[in-house]
Write an enzyme that holds these catalytic residues in place. Structure first.
Site, PDB file in Angstrom:
ATOM      1  N   THR A  60       6.444  -5.037  51.550  1.00  0.00           N
ATOM      2  CA  THR A  60       6.395  -6.493  51.397  1.00  0.00           C
ATOM      3  C   THR A  60       6.730  -7.148  52.724  1.00  0.00           C
ATOM      4  O   THR A  60       7.761  -6.841  53.326  1.00  0.00           O
ATOM      5  CB  THR A  60       7.391  -6.994  50.335  1.00  0.00           C
ATOM      6  OG1 THR A  60       8.719  -6.626  50.719  1.00  0.00           O
ATOM      7  CG2 THR A  60       7.057  -6.453  48.959  1.00  0.00           C
ATOM      8  N   ASN A  84       8.131 -10.031  54.670  1.00  0.00           N
ATOM      9  CA  ASN A  84       9.093 -11.088  54.344  1.00  0.00           C
ATOM     10  C   ASN A  84       8.911 -12.294  55.256  1.00  0.00           C
ATOM     11  O   ASN A  84       8.690 -12.140  56.463  1.00  0.00           O
ATOM     12  CB  ASN A  84      10.522 -10.560  54.487  1.00  0.00           C
ATOM     13  CG  ASN A  84      10.864  -9.525  53.424  1.00  0.00           C
ATOM     14  OD1 ASN A  84      10.199  -8.496  53.308  1.00  0.00           O
ATOM     15  ND2 ASN A  84      11.896  -9.802  52.655  1.00  0.00           N
ATOM     16  N   GLU A 109       8.861 -12.517  49.642  1.00  0.00           N
ATOM     17  CA  GLU A 109       8.217 -11.314  50.170  1.00  0.00           C
ATOM     18  C   GLU A 109       6.845 -11.129  49.558  1.00  0.00           C
ATOM     19  O   GLU A 109       6.648 -11.317  48.370  1.00  0.00           O
ATOM     20  CB  GLU A 109       9.088 -10.084  49.979  1.00  0.00           C
ATOM     21  CG  GLU A 109       9.925 -10.060  48.729  1.00  0.00           C
ATOM     22  CD  GLU A 109      10.732  -8.775  48.641  1.00  0.00           C
ATOM     23  OE1 GLU A 109      10.191  -7.697  48.911  1.00  0.00           O
ATOM     24  OE2 GLU A 109      11.919  -8.868  48.269  1.00  0.00           O
TER      25      GLU A 109
HETATM   26  P1  ADP Z   1      11.053  -4.810  55.157  1.00  0.00           P
HETATM   27  O1  ADP Z   1      12.215  -4.546  54.294  1.00  0.00           O
HETATM   28  O2  ADP Z   1      11.404  -4.918  56.622  1.00  0.00           O
HETATM   29  O3  ADP Z   1      10.248  -5.987  54.689  1.00  0.00           O
HETATM   30  P2  ADP Z   1       9.052  -3.081  54.001  1.00  0.00           P
HETATM   31  O4  ADP Z   1       9.295  -1.648  53.700  1.00  0.00           O
HETATM   32  O5  ADP Z   1       8.978  -4.069  52.867  1.00  0.00           O
HETATM   33  O6  ADP Z   1      10.143  -3.505  55.040  1.00  0.00           O
HETATM   34  O7  ADP Z   1       7.720  -3.152  54.831  1.00  0.00           O
HETATM   35  C1  ADP Z   1       7.207  -4.404  55.161  1.00  0.00           C
HETATM   36  C2  ADP Z   1       6.338  -4.384  56.395  1.00  0.00           C
HETATM   37  O8  ADP Z   1       5.254  -3.461  56.210  1.00  0.00           O
HETATM   38  C3  ADP Z   1       5.689  -5.729  56.628  1.00  0.00           C
HETATM   39  O9  ADP Z   1       6.507  -6.596  57.377  1.00  0.00           O
HETATM   40  C4  ADP Z   1       4.419  -5.360  57.372  1.00  0.00           C
HETATM   41  O10 ADP Z   1       4.677  -5.337  58.754  1.00  0.00           O
HETATM   42  C5  ADP Z   1       4.097  -3.945  56.886  1.00  0.00           C
HETATM   43  N1  ADP Z   1       2.982  -3.838  55.921  1.00  0.00           N
HETATM   44  C6  ADP Z   1       2.024  -2.869  55.968  1.00  0.00           C
HETATM   45  N2  ADP Z   1       1.136  -2.996  54.970  1.00  0.00           N
HETATM   46  C7  ADP Z   1       1.527  -4.064  54.242  1.00  0.00           C
HETATM   47  C8  ADP Z   1       0.985  -4.709  53.069  1.00  0.00           C
HETATM   48  N3  ADP Z   1      -0.139  -4.249  52.461  1.00  0.00           N
HETATM   49  N4  ADP Z   1       1.640  -5.789  52.581  1.00  0.00           N
HETATM   50  C9  ADP Z   1       2.761  -6.237  53.190  1.00  0.00           C
HETATM   51  N5  ADP Z   1       3.314  -5.686  54.303  1.00  0.00           N
HETATM   52  C10 ADP Z   1       2.709  -4.601  54.833  1.00  0.00           C
HETATM   53  N1  RBF Z   2      12.412  -7.238  42.263  1.00  0.00           N
HETATM   54  C1  RBF Z   2      13.143  -7.318  41.123  1.00  0.00           C
HETATM   55  O1  RBF Z   2      14.323  -7.028  41.133  1.00  0.00           O
HETATM   56  N2  RBF Z   2      12.575  -7.715  39.941  1.00  0.00           N
HETATM   57  C2  RBF Z   2      11.272  -8.045  39.841  1.00  0.00           C
HETATM   58  O2  RBF Z   2      10.812  -8.403  38.751  1.00  0.00           O
HETATM   59  C3  RBF Z   2      10.460  -7.955  41.031  1.00  0.00           C
HETATM   60  N3  RBF Z   2       9.144  -8.253  40.998  1.00  0.00           N
HETATM   61  C4  RBF Z   2       8.403  -8.159  42.126  1.00  0.00           C
HETATM   62  C5  RBF Z   2       7.048  -8.451  42.094  1.00  0.00           C
HETATM   63  C6  RBF Z   2       6.266  -8.365  43.225  1.00  0.00           C
HETATM   64  C7  RBF Z   2       4.814  -8.670  43.138  1.00  0.00           C
HETATM   65  C8  RBF Z   2       6.862  -7.963  44.452  1.00  0.00           C
HETATM   66  C9  RBF Z   2       6.029  -7.867  45.706  1.00  0.00           C
HETATM   67  C10 RBF Z   2       8.209  -7.672  44.505  1.00  0.00           C
HETATM   68  C11 RBF Z   2       8.992  -7.771  43.359  1.00  0.00           C
HETATM   69  N4  RBF Z   2      10.348  -7.474  43.385  1.00  0.00           N
HETATM   70  C12 RBF Z   2      11.092  -7.555  42.236  1.00  0.00           C
HETATM   71  C13 RBF Z   2      11.021  -7.216  44.652  1.00  0.00           C
HETATM   72  C14 RBF Z   2      11.204  -5.768  44.981  1.00  0.00           C
HETATM   73  O3  RBF Z   2      12.421  -5.346  44.435  1.00  0.00           O
HETATM   74  C15 RBF Z   2      11.241  -5.750  46.512  1.00  0.00           C
HETATM   75  O4  RBF Z   2       9.924  -5.897  46.974  1.00  0.00           O
HETATM   76  C16 RBF Z   2      11.866  -4.546  47.093  1.00  0.00           C
HETATM   77  O5  RBF Z   2      13.207  -4.523  46.787  1.00  0.00           O
HETATM   78  C17 RBF Z   2      11.718  -4.552  48.584  1.00  0.00           C
HETATM   79  O6  RBF Z   2      12.444  -5.596  49.162  1.00  0.00           O
HETATM   80 MG    MG Z   3       9.802  -6.296  52.603  1.00  0.00          MG
END
Ligand code: ADP
Ligand code: RBF
Ligand code: MG
Length: 216
Positions: free
Chosen positions: A52, A54, A126
Site C-alpha cells: 500500500t 501511503n 494507504e
Molecule cells: P510501507 O509500509 O512503507 O507503505 P508497503 O509494504 O505497504 O510499505 O509497500 C508500499 C510501497 O510498495 C509503496 O510505497 C510503493 O512504493 C510500492 N508498491 C509496489 N507496487 C505497489 C502497488 N501495486 N500498490 C501500492 N504500492 C506499491
Molecule cells: N486494516 C484493518 O485493520 N482492517 C481492515 O478492514 C482493513 N481493510 C483494508 C482494505 C484495503 C483495501 C487496504 C488496502 C487495506 C486495509 N487495511 C485494513 C489495512 C491493512 O491492515 C494495511 O494495509 C497493512 O497493515 C499495511 O499497512
Molecule cells: Mg503501505
C-alpha cells in the site's frame, strides 16, 4: 466478511456527492507491513503481500479528510513517473498515453483509518494500486480520485481473513469501475492490470479524470 457483501458499489450512472473526493501528495513510508514478504508464498506476520502506497493525512491540504468516515474506498490513482510496469507482451498501451504526459492512471482501492487489526494510533491513508510494478515508487507524486465507499474497517481474528477481505475489495473496485459512468474514455487507464488476481476491464466511459493528469 466478503461472504454476502455486494461486489458492485454505487449507482450505475456514476459517482454521486460527496464524490469524487480528491487527495494528493508524495508517497511516504508506512508501517512496513504491506509487501515486505511479497515474494513469500504464504502471507505471514511479516507482510500481507498487498503493498500500500501511503500518503500523508494532512487536513491543510485535504480538508475533507477530518470528517471522512474511516473505511475502504475505491477509485483511481495517478502517479508521476511510475516505474515501467512488468509486461508479458510488448507494451500495448504506451502509445495511447502521450497526452497524459508524465501521469499515468490506475484503478485503486484504499483504506483510510486506524487499521483496527493492527490497532494503529495514527490515522493513515494507504492505497493499493491494481497493477504490478517492477519497483517501489516512494517519493512519487500520487493523486487520488476517490469515487465511492466500500465498507467499514474491521478487526479480524486472522491475517488470512484480512487478506481475503482486501482481495474481495479489489474485486469490488474492479467491477464497480468497469461501468461507463465510472470509467474514463478508452485507453486512459493503464491496464496490464494483473495485480492481485484479475484483469482491468477495457471500458470506454464518460468519467472526467482530467485532474489526475494535470501537470504539476
Ligand atoms: P510501507 O509500509 O512503507 O507503505 P508497503 O509494504 O505497504 O510499505 O509497500 C508500499 C510501497 O510498495 C509503496 O510505497 C510503493 O512504493 C510500492 N508498491 C509496489 N507496487 C505497489 C502497488 N501495486 N500498490 C501500492 N504500492 C506499491
Ligand atoms: N486494516 C484493518 O485493520 N482492517 C481492515 O478492514 C482493513 N481493510 C483494508 C482494505 C484495503 C483495501 C487496504 C488496502 C487495506 C486495509 N487495511 C485494513 C489495512 C491493512 O491492515 C494495511 O494495509 C497493512 O497493515 C499495511 O499497512
Ligand atoms: Mg503501505
Amino acid at each position: 466478511m466478503s461472504a454476502g457483501r455486494p461486489s458492485i458499489v454505487g449507482d450505475d450512472a456514476g459517482p454521486s456527492p460527496p464524490y469524487p473526493l480528491k487527495m494528493e501528495g508524495k508517497v511516504i513510508s508506512g508501517f512496513g507491513r504491506g509487501s515486505k514478504e511479497a515474494s513469500h508464498p504464504i502471507p505471514d506476520a511479516h507482510g500481507l503481500g498487498i503493498p500500500t502506497a501511503n500518503l500523508p493525512v494532512d487536513e491543510s491540504t485535504t480538508p475533507w479528510i477530518a470528517d471522512a468516515k474511516s473505511g475502504v474506498y475505491f477509485g483511481y490513482a495517478s502517479l508521476s513517473h511510475p516505474p515501467t510496469p512488468t509486461t508479458t507482451s510488448p507494451s500495448p498501451d504506451s502509445s495511447s498515453h502521450p497526452p497524459t504526459a508524465s501521469f499515468r492512471i490506475f484503478p485503486m482501492v484504499m483504506s483510510i483509518g486506524y487499521n483496527p487489526f493492527y490497532k494503529n494510533t495514527i490515522r493513515s491513508a494507504e492505497v493499493h494500486i491494481l497493477h504490478r510494478f517492477d519497483a517501489d515508487f516512494y517519493g512519487s507524486h500520487m493523486r487520488l480520485l476517490i469515487l465511492g465507499y466500500v465498507r467499514e474497517e474491521l478487526d479480524y481474528t486472522t491475517l488470512e481473513a484480512l487478506v481475503a477481505d482486501i482481495n474481495f475489495d479489489c474485486e469490488v473496485a474492479r467491477k464497480s469501475l468497469a461501468r461507463k459512468g465510472w470509467a474514463p474514455r478508452k485507453g486512459v487507464v493503464v491496464k496490464d492490470g494483473e495485480g492481485n488476481g484479475g484483469e482491468v476491464a477495457d471500458v470506454d466511459g464518460t468519467l472526467d479524470v482530467d485532474w489526475l493528469v494535470t501537470p504539476l
